[in-house]
Design a protein around this motif. Structure first.
Motif, short mmCIF file in Angstrom:
data_model
loop_
_atom_site.label_atom_id
_atom_site.label_comp_id
_atom_site.label_asym_id
_atom_site.label_seq_id
_atom_site.Cartn_x
_atom_site.Cartn_y
_atom_site.Cartn_z
N TYR A 51 39.95 37.57 39.93
CA TYR A 51 39.64 37.24 41.32
C TYR A 51 40.85 37.51 42.19
O TYR A 51 41.95 36.98 41.95
N ASP A 52 40.69 38.37 43.17
CA ASP A 52 41.77 38.74 44.09
C ASP A 52 41.75 37.77 45.28
O ASP A 52 40.86 37.82 46.13
N THR A 53 42.72 36.87 45.31
CA THR A 53 42.74 35.84 46.36
C THR A 53 42.96 36.42 47.75
O THR A 53 42.51 35.85 48.75
N SER A 54 43.64 37.56 47.84
CA SER A 54 43.90 38.15 49.16
C SER A 54 42.64 38.72 49.80
O SER A 54 42.43 38.62 51.01
N SER A 55 41.78 39.34 48.96
CA SER A 55 40.54 39.92 49.49
C SER A 55 39.36 38.98 49.38
O SER A 55 38.33 39.18 50.03
N GLY A 56 39.50 37.94 48.54
CA GLY A 56 38.39 37.01 48.33
C GLY A 56 37.27 37.62 47.52
O GLY A 56 36.11 37.21 47.62
N LYS A 57 37.62 38.60 46.67
CA LYS A 57 36.60 39.29 45.87
C LYS A 57 37.07 39.43 44.42
O LYS A 57 38.27 39.40 44.14
N TYR A 58 36.10 39.58 43.53
CA TYR A 58 36.41 39.88 42.14
C TYR A 58 36.66 41.38 41.99
O TYR A 58 35.98 42.20 42.61
N VAL A 59 37.63 41.72 41.15
CA VAL A 59 37.91 43.11 40.82
C VAL A 59 37.46 43.33 39.37
O VAL A 59 38.00 42.71 38.45
#
Length: 265
Positions: A214-222
């Motif tokens: 989970y990428d906290t900066s984008s708020g999305k899962y990679v």
């Protein structure tokens, strides 16, 4: 034959001959339906089977009957519903018995389980867990408190009662990948890999060159892979199958939420 529907499949899941329904889809595609499990945009009696894996624990318990009634509506008579959810009885027994081996295996299945409060914290993490599915506000609805993923847990008896009330019969607890439906003999796995269950954790991802975080900066899962297959987490999962007995009229259904023996209202 009817539609085979995976409810709450996630956008990275795919299987030949299956439709998926998930609120995370941005738009409908040929076999992918953007929707809500309480309002499935399919005709009545249109599905031969529904698969629902580790979704029930994310649903406010006062809404579960409504979802089961919707499953009942879209399933054919005798259509098969297969459910996976954390096994409340098994997890509670392990907690009471101080079963360290069980919780060690559970932690390998789900490395997000908290460990800073001992076995009690691990046990409670199955019942109430942090996440992005449900928001908790103060009683004035003016202050955000936190977000939740898991909200409730079930054992076999609880789900049997709910399923039989909502028009299902032949409610049975199943072993991992045990089913008369051939598709359900294939466990969840990464597309392109052998159809064998492997714990989806960072060690597994790193070993196989997979990315899942989970990428906290984008708020999305990679994520750089897709999955297929069905049953998962054999250590902690309760697996239940039932068949549709009859169609239940939603308008006339008397929900347990109205039962004087509980405080749901």
């Amino acid at each position: 034959m009817g539609i085979k529907l995976n409810v709450g499949a996630s956008p990275i899941w795919d299987a030949k001959g299956w439709h998926t329904l998930d609120h995370k889809y941005k738009q409908n595609r040929e076999y992918s339906i953007k929707g809500d499990a309480e309002n499935i945009p399919l005709p009545k009696n249109s599905c031969s089977t529904i698969f629902c894996s580790h979704m029930f624990e994310h649903i406010p318990h006062v809404r579960l009957e409504s979802i089961l009634l919707e499953f009942n509506r879209v399933l054919n008579k005798d259509g098969v519903l297969r459910i996976l959810t954390p096994n409340l009885r098994r997890i509670a027994e392990a907690y009471v018995q101080d079963d360290l081996d069980f919780f060690k295996k559970a932690r390998i299945e789900d490395e997000n389980i908290r460990t800073d409060l001992g076995l009690g914290g691990m046990f409670m993490n199955f019942i109430v867990a942090p996440g992005q599915d449900t928001a908790l506000f103060d009683r004035n609805l003016s202050g955000f408190i936190t977000g939740y993923a898991h909200l409730y847990s079930y054992d076999y008896t609880m789900l049997k009662i709910l399923l039989e009330r909502t028009g299902f019969y032949s409610v049975e607890q199943k072993d991992f990948c045990e089913s008369a439906v051939e598709d359900y003999g294939e466990p969840l796995h990464v597309i392109g890999m052998d159809p064998v269950w492997k714990n989806f954790n960072q060690e597994f991802y790193e070993k196989n060159g997979l990315v899942h975080y989970y990428d906290t900066s984008s708020g999305k899962y990679v994520i750089n892979f897709k999955t297929t297959g069905f049953d998962r987490d054999p250590v902690t999962s309760l697996i239940i199958e039932a068949q549709k007995k009859e169609t239940i009229n939603k308008e006339k259904y008397n929900s347990l939420n109205n039962n004087s023996q509980n405080y749901n209202k």
